[in-house]
Design a protein around this motif. Structure first.
Motif, PDB file in Angstrom:
ATOM      1  N   ARG A  44       0.713  -1.205   0.034  1.00  0.00           N
ATOM      2  CA  ARG A  44      -0.051  -0.044   0.090  1.00  0.00           C
ATOM      3  C   ARG A  44       0.986   1.218   0.156  1.00  0.00           C
ATOM      4  N   GLU A  76      -4.413  -1.690  -7.758  1.00  0.00           N
ATOM      5  CA  GLU A  76      -5.711  -2.360  -7.331  1.00  0.00           C
ATOM      6  C   GLU A  76      -6.262  -1.710  -6.310  1.00  0.00           C
ATOM      7  N   LYS A  78      -8.855  -2.141  -3.564  1.00  0.00           N
ATOM      8  CA  LYS A  78      -9.566  -3.149  -2.652  1.00  0.00           C
ATOM      9  C   LYS A  78     -10.813  -3.049  -1.992  1.00  0.00           C
ATOM     10  N   THR A  80     -12.372  -3.022   0.517  1.00  0.00           N
ATOM     11  CA  THR A  80     -12.312  -2.821   1.735  1.00  0.00           C
ATOM     12  C   THR A  80     -13.123  -1.939   2.461  1.00  0.00           C
ATOM     13  N   SER A  84      -9.269   0.336   0.222  1.00  0.00           N
ATOM     14  CA  SER A  84      -7.544   0.753   0.127  1.00  0.00           C
ATOM     15  C   SER A  84      -7.012   0.400  -1.382  1.00  0.00           C
ATOM     16  N   GLU A  86      -3.662  -1.019  -3.278  1.00  0.00           N
ATOM     17  CA  GLU A  86      -2.342  -1.930  -3.423  1.00  0.00           C
ATOM     18  C   GLU A  86      -1.612  -1.697  -4.727  1.00  0.00           C
TER      19      GLU A  86
END
Length: 126
Positions: A44, A76, A78, A80, A84, A86
């Motif tokens: 991250r 990418e 995510k 969540t 988030s 990455e």
């Protein structure tokens, strides 16, 4: 008397030189550090800041965008809460790693040689 110009024995660089293209990718400030940090897996933004402590947030953002635009890293988001992001190496990014590692190995040898010469100079000056 002028020196005779010798013929270059290296092959001519092709149009739209791939070497120039590759160096444009890895030649940017902090780029090798970013690639090195990503070679172990996805990271991250905040983790990359910890991995590369002297890079500013603005510069890291700029380099990550450039590397994404050049298909070297994958960004990418995510699913969540909160979302988030990455970053990871693409196939091209992974292909660059042996070159980055080779450059790092030569850099290490150069540093050792320089340190050795500096130590010798210090002993002579003492």
């Amino acid at each position: 008397m002028a020196l005779k110009v010798r013929k270059n024995k290296s092959p001519s660089l092709p149009n739209n030189c791939p070497l120039t293209e590759c160096m444009a990718v890895i030649g940017g400030a902090w780029t090798p550090n970013i690639l090195w940090a990503l070679k172990g897996g996805a990271r991250r933004f905040s983790e990359l800041r910890l991995d590369i402590p002297h890079v500013s947030a603005k510069m890291l953002t700029t380099r990550l965008r450039e590397l994404e635009d050049r298909f070297i890293i994958f960004r990418e988001v995510k699913p969540t809460s909160p979302p988030s992001v990455e970053y990871s190496l693409t196939g091209f990014g992974k292909e660059l790693m042996p070159a980055i590692e080779a450059i790092a190995n030569v850099g290490h040898k150069i540093k050792l040689k320089r340190d050795s010469l500096e130590n010798q100079s210090d002993k002579i000056a003492s």
